[in-house]
Design an enzyme around this catalytic site. Sequence first.
Site, PDB file in Angstrom:
ATOM      1  N   SER A 159       0.723  -1.099  -0.077  1.00 13.49           N
ATOM      2  CA  SER A 159      -0.187  -0.029   0.133  1.00 13.49           C
ATOM      3  C   SER A 159       0.907   1.178  -0.127  1.00 13.49           C
ATOM      4  O   SER A 159       1.867   1.210   0.669  1.00 13.49           O
ATOM      5  CB  SER A 159      -0.813   0.137   1.332  1.00 13.49           C
ATOM      6  OG  SER A 159      -1.330   1.165   1.506  1.00 13.49           O
ATOM      7  N   ASN A 216      -2.027  -6.947   1.048  1.00 10.76           N
ATOM      8  CA  ASN A 216      -3.321  -7.018   0.371  1.00 10.76           C
ATOM      9  C   ASN A 216      -3.483  -8.300  -0.654  1.00 10.76           C
ATOM     10  O   ASN A 216      -2.574  -8.359  -0.949  1.00 10.76           O
ATOM     11  CB  ASN A 216      -3.796  -5.902  -0.277  1.00 10.76           C
ATOM     12  CG  ASN A 216      -3.831  -4.222   0.464  1.00 10.76           C
ATOM     13  OD1 ASN A 216      -4.409  -4.551   1.395  1.00 10.76           O
ATOM     14  ND2 ASN A 216      -3.282  -3.215   0.144  1.00 10.76           N
ATOM     15  N   ARG A 248     -29.799  -6.721 -41.804  1.00  9.75           N
ATOM     16  CA  ARG A 248     -28.685  -5.981 -40.964  1.00  9.75           C
ATOM     17  C   ARG A 248     -29.119  -4.681 -40.178  1.00  9.75           C
ATOM     18  O   ARG A 248     -29.924  -3.975 -40.575  1.00  9.75           O
ATOM     19  CB  ARG A 248     -27.587  -5.471 -41.929  1.00  9.75           C
ATOM     20  CG  ARG A 248     -26.254  -5.017 -41.109  1.00  9.75           C
ATOM     21  CD  ARG A 248     -25.066  -4.515 -41.984  1.00  9.75           C
ATOM     22  NE  ARG A 248     -24.875  -5.626 -43.249  1.00  9.75           N
ATOM     23  CZ  ARG A 248     -24.558  -5.347 -44.118  1.00  9.75           C
ATOM     24  NH1 ARG A 248     -24.123  -4.351 -44.579  1.00  9.75           N
ATOM     25  NH2 ARG A 248     -24.589  -6.324 -45.244  1.00  9.75           N
TER      26      ARG A 248
END
Lengths: 452, 452, 452, 452
Positions: D275, D283, D314
Site C-alpha cells: 500500500s 493486500n 442487417r
Amino acid sequence: MRPSSSPSDGLFSALLCHGPVAAEVDGAAWLRALLDTEAALARATASVGLVPHDAAQGVVDACADASAYDQSELGHSAALGGNPVIPLVRAIEERAGAGGAHVHHGATSQDVLDTAMMLVAARARAALSEVLRACVAAAAELAARHRDTVVSGRTLMQHAVPTTFGLKAVGWATALQGCADRLAAIQLPVQLGGAAGTLASYAGRGREVSSMMAADLGLASSPLPWHTARLPVADLAGALGTTAGAVSKTALDVVLLAQTEVGEVREGHAGAGGSSAMPHKRNPVAAVQARAAARRAPGLVATLLSCMEQEHERAAGAWHAEWVPLSDLLASTGTAAAWLRESLEALEVDVDRMRANLDDRASEAAAAPVAEAITPLLGRAGAHDLVAEAIRTARATGTSLRAVLLRLPDLSQVLTPERLDQLLEMTLDVGEAGSLVDDALRSLPSAATSAR
Amino acid sequence: MRPSSSPSDGLFSALLCHGPVAAEVDGAAWLRALLDTEAALARATASVGLVPHDAAQGVVDACADASAYDQSELGHSAALGGNPVIPLVRAIEERAGAGGAHVHHGATSQDVLDTAMMLVAARARAALSEVLRACVAAAAELAARHRDTVVSGRTLMQHAVPTTFGLKAVGWATALQGCADRLAAIQLPVQLGGAAGTLASYAGRGREVSSMMAADLGLASSPLPWHTARLPVADLAGALGTTAGAVSKTALDVVLLAQTEVGEVREGHAGAGGSSAMPHKRNPVAAVQARAAARRAPGLVATLLSCMEQEHERAAGAWHAEWVPLSDLLASTGTAAAWLRESLEALEVDVDRMRANLDDRASEAAAAPVAEAITPLLGRAGAHDLVAEAIRTARATGTSLRAVLLRLPDLSQVLTPERLDQLLEMTLDVGEAGSLVDDALRSLPSAATSAR
Amino acid sequence: MRPSSSPSDGLFSALLCHGPVAAEVDGAAWLRALLDTEAALARATASVGLVPHDAAQGVVDACADASAYDQSELGHSAALGGNPVIPLVRAIEERAGAGGAHVHHGATSQDVLDTAMMLVAARARAALSEVLRACVAAAAELAARHRDTVVSGRTLMQHAVPTTFGLKAVGWATALQGCADRLAAIQLPVQLGGAAGTLASYAGRGREVSSMMAADLGLASSPLPWHTARLPVADLAGALGTTAGAVSKTALDVVLLAQTEVGEVREGHAGAGGSSAMPHKRNPVAAVQARAAARRAPGLVATLLSCMEQEHERAAGAWHAEWVPLSDLLASTGTAAAWLRESLEALEVDVDRMRANLDDRASEAAAAPVAEAITPLLGRAGAHDLVAEAIRTARATGTSLRAVLLRLPDLSQVLTPERLDQLLEMTLDVGEAGSLVDDALRSLPSAATSAR
Amino acid sequence: MRPSSSPSDGLFSALLCHGPVAAEVDGAAWLRALLDTEAALARATASVGLVPHDAAQGVVDACADASAYDQSELGHSAALGGNPVIPLVRAIEERAGAGGAHVHHGATSQDVLDTAMMLVAARARAALSEVLRACVAAAAELAARHRDTVVSGRTLMQHAVPTTFGLKAVGWATALQGCADRLAAIQLPVQLGGAAGTLASYAGRGREVSSMMAADLGLASSPLPWHTARLPVADLAGALGTTAGAVSKTALDVVLLAQTEVGEVREGHAGAGGSSAMPHKRNPVAAVQARAAARRAPGLVATLLSCMEQEHERAAGAWHAEWVPLSDLLASTGTAAAWLRESLEALEVDVDRMRANLDDRASEAAAAPVAEAITPLLGRAGAHDLVAEAIRTARATGTSLRAVLLRLPDLSQVLTPERLDQLLEMTLDVGEAGSLVDDALRSLPSAATSAR
C-alpha cells in the site's frame, strides 16, 4: 408472474404475464415445489433407513396438498428468519403427525429452496418449450408457404437486394428452435448439502439421498452440492436471455414490416390492436407486447449473473436476490414468446405489397450486379464509385439508371444493352434462398413442421 | 410489489416487499392513480369550457372509488388493445352517467398512463423519503453516540489505520441523505398531448388543461409533452439506483462487521435471524435482506435506460416495458431501505470488541506513521520498503516491530526510542474524525438528527 | 476511448471514439489529471505549512509535464500494488529533487485516483456539453425551419394523426438540452481523506487542504471524504445514461424517417453512408453509429451502480472496477452525441415526401375527429367501434370512408355531409403544435438557438 | 483490451488487461482475423471455380502480413461507411495485383466482420481455456492437499458447522471446470450470406463456399446465414458472464478468508500487495483485481443481449454495438481468470488459524447436532427453540453450553452427559466432505489434476 402473487389479478397481468409460463412461477407454484421437495427428501431418507417409513409417509401426506398452507402467513413468518422454508417446515411438522420429528431431515433451508427453484424452472421450461414449439411451427409454416415470395432485403433499414419472405421466416424459426434446444440442454440439478454442504447429518448416505431425490423429482443429480456455485442459475439466465433476444428480433421484424408505409404484414387478430383515440389504427399489438416483455430480459440476466458472487457456504443477500429475478425472467421470456406465437400464428402476409415495394426501387437495386460486372474492367473500388455516381445522376435528372449507364462510353465493352438488361433482370435474383429454406426446414424437428 | 398483484400474498412478499413503499406501487395503487388522472382531466377540461361542469362531475364521481373497478377484468381486457386505459375508460363511461361522453376528453392512453405513473412515483417517493429519513436518523444517532469510538479502518478488507465508528456511521448518514435529496429534487411532470402530442382536441386550450392537471395532482407541469422523451423515468431510475447502492454499501458494512470473527456489531431484533439447521446462529437478517433487495436495482435501471430509445410519437414496446420495472425498482429500493432501517435502528455496537480487534494489530499499524517519519531520510520509496521489511522480520521472528526497528543502525538519527514510542502511540490517532462527524451531523436536516 | 490506450489507433476507433470527448478520457488524460492532483496537493499542503514551499514547488514542477512519464511502465508497475498511483508517486519523487520527500503528503492512492477521476470527468463533461450544445442548436434550427411542416404522427410505428416536423425536432432539442442541464448540475468533488478517511496526517488542517485543492482544480469541495460513498460516480452514470438514451431516441427517429419506404429525411454527408456490396445505398451512417455507441450505456451504468456496494474504507475490487467503465461511458456517450451532431447538422428534410406519405392515409386519419363528433350520440365505446367498422368496410370494398359513413342511417343527425367534410379537413389539424414549438424554442438557452 | 488499441500501453492496462486473453482481442488481432477471413474466402471461391486460382493466390498473399496495413488509417476511413471492412477491401485490392478484382467475392462487410469476430472469439477462447485450466489445477491441488483440513463453514458470513478447506477448494475447481466445459461447447460459426443473406453472387455454390471457409478457419459451419440471428454472440456472452461469476465467487472467498481478523489464507506473491500509505498491509491484490475485472461482465452481457434485437437483414446500430463489448467481455473475463490463477497458485493456507478460528466457536456449533438429538422428544421447532435459548443463556451468564444443557430437567432422558459429550465431539464432524472431495477430483479432467 412474480412468485409472491397470483397472476390472475392486476391491471397489467394479462399483458405482462401472458401464456402458460407465468402460472408456473407464481407463489402457488413455488409452494408446490417446496412441498414436493420436502416429500422427496422424506421418501429418500426413509429409503436409506434414516427415517422410519411411517414417519416419512406422514411427511409425504402432509406435503400432498399445497392448498392446506397459507402462503400469506408463511410469507409473513419468512421475514423473521430470512426465507420461507423455516416457517414452512414448522407448518409441515404440525400436519405430519408422528412424522413431524422427521421433516426436513438433515437439510438446510437452502437445500430445499434451491431444489424447489430448479423444480419451478423445470416446470416453467416445459411450458416455455411448448410455446416456443408453436412459434417455430408458425414461422416454419410461413417459410414453407412463402418459400418463393420475393421481398426486399433491408440493411440498416434501407432497401438492399431482394430476398424471400421464406428466408426471413425460416431465419426466425431456426433461431427460435436454437433457443429451444439450448433451454432443453440445461441441467437442472437437485441441491442437498446440509448446513455447510458436507452432508453431515446423513450417516454417510447423503450422496445416495441426493441422487434418489433427483430421480424422484425428475431433476439432474449433483454429486457435489452447488449452494454457492450458481452455474445452474447462470445457465438458465443465459438461455432465457438468448431466447428473449430471438423473440424480440422476430417481433421487431413484424413491427417494421407492419409499418403504415411498408404494409407487408398485418396481425390478424379480430378486435385486437385498436387505439382509444384513433379507431382507424390497426396496431401489431402482439408483436409490440412481445418486444415489451422481452426487453426486461437483459437487465434480469445481469442481475442474476451479478448474484453469482456468493460468500463462503451461503451468500449474505446474493442468494435471496435470485428468487424473484429468476421467476420474472422465466415469466417475461414466456410472456414474450406467448405474444410472438399469437402474432405469427395469425400473421397476414401481403405478397403484392412486398412486390410493389420492391419494384419501386428495383432499378436501383441493379447497382450491385452492375458493379460486379464491371469490376474486372475498373477494379472493385472504381466500379463501385462509378455506379454510385450513375445513381446520383439518374436521381438528379429523373433519368433511368439504364439510360445513364448506357451513355457512359468507357463501359461499352463490358456492358452492352443486352448484358445490362440481363443484369437488370437479375435484380430479382434471390440466389440460393429457396434451397436455404428447404435445408433449414428439413433441419427443424418434425414436430415444428408437421403442421404443414 | 409489482403493479399486477397485491403485496400481501405470496411466499416471498414479506421478505422482498417490506416497508411502506411496496403498497404504493401495486395494482390498486396504479388503479387509483389512473382514476385520479381521469378525474383531474375532467375537472381541467370543464374549467376551460370544453366539457360541461355536470358531465365532469359525473366523471369525477365515477373515478372516486377505485374499489368499484375490477382490476382483474380490466387487466384481461387490456390485452386486446395493449394497455389498461382503453378498458378503464369504457368502465368509467359506464359509471359516469351523462358524463360518459366526456370521459378522457382529447387524451390518448399514454397521457393517462404516463401521468398516473408519475403519480404512483410521487406517492412511492413520499413513502421512500420517510423510510430514508429514519435510516439517516438511525445512522446519525449511531454517529453521535460513537463519535469517539475507535475502530479499525479497513481497506481492501485488511486493517489499515484506525478511524472511528462515528465517522463510519456519519458517512452512511450523509450518503443516505444525499440520496433523499436527489430523489426530492426530481421533477415528476404531468403528461398531456393527445393522439400525437399536438393537443389537437383542446381547441387551443391544451397547455392550460395540462397545467391545471399538474396543479390538481401535485405534479410538475410540462409545457411540452414528453411521450417519447423519457427523461422523468430516467431521472427516477438514476436516483433510485443510487439510493439502492447507498443502502447496499451500508448493509454490507453491517454484515461485514457482524461476521463471527469480527463481531463488532449485531442486529438486535428479538427472535429474528435464526437458522433452520443451526440454532446457535444469529444472522444479520435485516442487512442481508437489504442487500438482496438492493441488488435488483442496477439491472432494473439498465432496463429503464434501454427503454429510452422510443420510436416517433409512441414506442412499439419500449413504453409498455417501463411499467413493471419502474414499479419493481421503486419497491426494491423501498424494501432495501426498510430493511436497512430495521438493521440500523436496533444495531448493537460492541465497543470493547472494536478496541480489542484493533489492539491485536496496533503495533503493525504503526507502520504508516513510522514510514512517514523516516521519509525525509530515505525518500518515500525507501521508507516504505524498509518498514515493510521490518514487519516481515518481526512476524517471522516473533519479535515486536519496535525491537526490530530500533536495531536498524541507519535509523538511529531520526528514530530515537522516544520518538518511536510517540509514533506507536500515534497508531490510535484518528485525525480529524471527531470534527468531521460534528460537521457532517450539522449539515444533515434537523429532522434527521432531532431524535438524538 | 478507454483510459488504457490512445484513441488514434485501432480499427474501430474512428467509429466508436468519435468527437472530442474520447480524448479526454484516454490514458494521457488520466495521467495529466493524476499529476494535476499531486501538484494541487503539494500547493495546498505548502499553503497550510505542512510542506516547505520550495519542496512543494519541486513537486509542482515535476508534475508539470505529463510526457516525461512513461504510461506503459507505470501501468506495468501498477499491477504489483493494485493501482497506478503507487508507482506514479515514486516516479514523481525521482523528478522532484528536494521535494521528493514531500510528494503525496498524507494522502492515500485512492485520494489521488478519485480526485483525478473527477478531473477527468469534469474535462470530458466540458467537451460533451459543447457537443450537446451543437446537437441542440441543430435540432432547434430544424424545429424553427419546419415549425409548420406537417408530417404524420406515428404511434406503435403506425400512422396516427398529423403533427409537425417542428414539434418532433423541438422535442429532440428539449430532451437533449435537459440532458445538458442535468450533466451541468452534477457536483464533481475533490476526495481527500488519507489512509482511512480521517485526514490523520494533516495536523488538523486536512479539511482546509481539501478545500484548497478543490478550488485549485475547479472541483466541488467535499467536507466529508467520499471514498466508499460513491454518489458522485452514480450521479455521472445516471446523467450519462440519460443522455445516451436521449441521443439514441433522436437517432432512431432519423433512421426510421430515412427508411426507403418512408424517405422523409436523409443524411447529407457527401461520400458517407456507402455500402461495400451495394453502391445504390445511402445509409444514415451517422445516426446508426450514434445508436451503436449509445447502446453501450445502460450496461455500463448498471456496472457502475453495482460498484456502489463498497466495503468499509476502501473496496476490494468494486473501486478498481469503476475506472474503465466510467471512462467508457463518458466516451460512448460523447461518441453517440458527436455522431448525432453530424447527423442533425446535415439532415435533409423532404417536405414533399412528408406530405405525400400523409395524404395516402389522410382519409383514414379522419377517424379520430369523426369518432369524437359522434361520441355524444353513441358514447365513446360505441363511436369508436362504429368508426373502426366503417374503416374495415371502406378497405374491404375499396370505397372511401366518407361514402361509407354517409350511408349509415343512425348518423344522419350528427353527421351531415357538410360536417363530415369539415371533419375530413380537420385531419390535417396539428393543434397547438406551432405554439408548442415557439414556447419550447424560447425556453432553450440562447446559445442553442442563436445559430438561427 | 478493447479492439481499437494495443493493450501494452496505458495506465491501467497491466491491471485490467492481464494475462494472455487481452492480446487476442486487440486491434491487431481483429485485423489478422479480418485478413484471414478474406484469404479463406478467396481460397474457397477459387476452389469452386468462381475466382481464378492465380487471382485467389494474389489475395491470399496480400492478406498474409497484417503489419502491411495501417490500422489507424483503416479506422479513419471506416467512419465514412460505418465499418472497417470497406476500406480494408480497398487496401487488399491495392496489394493483390491481378487478384484485386476478385477480393471479397460476393460477400458483404458483415460476412467478413462476423466471421472475423468468431475467429477472434475462438482464439481468445483458446487462451482463456488455458488460464482456466491452470485455475482448476491450482484449486484442485489445494483441495487434494487440504482434503481433511477442517475450517468453519460460514453461512450469511456467520460461523455455521465445520467443513473442510478441501471441500471449499474442490467446489471452486468444479465450478471453474464447468465454465471451461461450457465455453468449449459453444459453436462459433462462419458467416456468409452476401448482401441480403441469399448467397446471390455465388452461382449456386454459396453453401459450399461457406462450408469450405469454415473448415479452413477452424470454425463451425452454418448452413443458414445468421447475420441478424445473433445466437453465437449470445452464447458467448452467457458463458463468459458465467465464467466471470465463478471466478468472482472464488476471488471473494479468498478476500474474505484473507481478512485481518480471519487470516486463514494469504496471497504469497513476493513484493505484491503493498500500500502506498501503509507499509504493513499485505493486500490480496490478485483476488481483488480478479473481482474488479469480473464485475464488468454482467453489464457487458446485458449490452450484448440487448443487441440481439436486430432489424431485418442487417441492424442499424445493434450490430456495430457488439464489437467492443464482446472484445471487452473476453478481455475482462480473461483478465479476471488470469488474476485468479495468480492468487490460487501462490495461496498460502494457514491450517492452524483455521482450527483456532473454529475452536473459538466450537461449543456453540454443537447446537445443530444437539437440536437434532432432541428433536424426537420436542419436535423440530421445540428442539430448535430450546437450544437457541440455551445459547442465549450461556452467552449471557458466561456459562458453557454443556452446563446449561445438562441443567435442563426435561432433557435428562435423551441427553445424558455421555451423549452430550459425544455430540460435542461431533461438532467437528465434516460428514462426507472427504468423499465429496475425492469424487469431485476424480471427475475433473486429468489435465487439471496431473500437477499433483
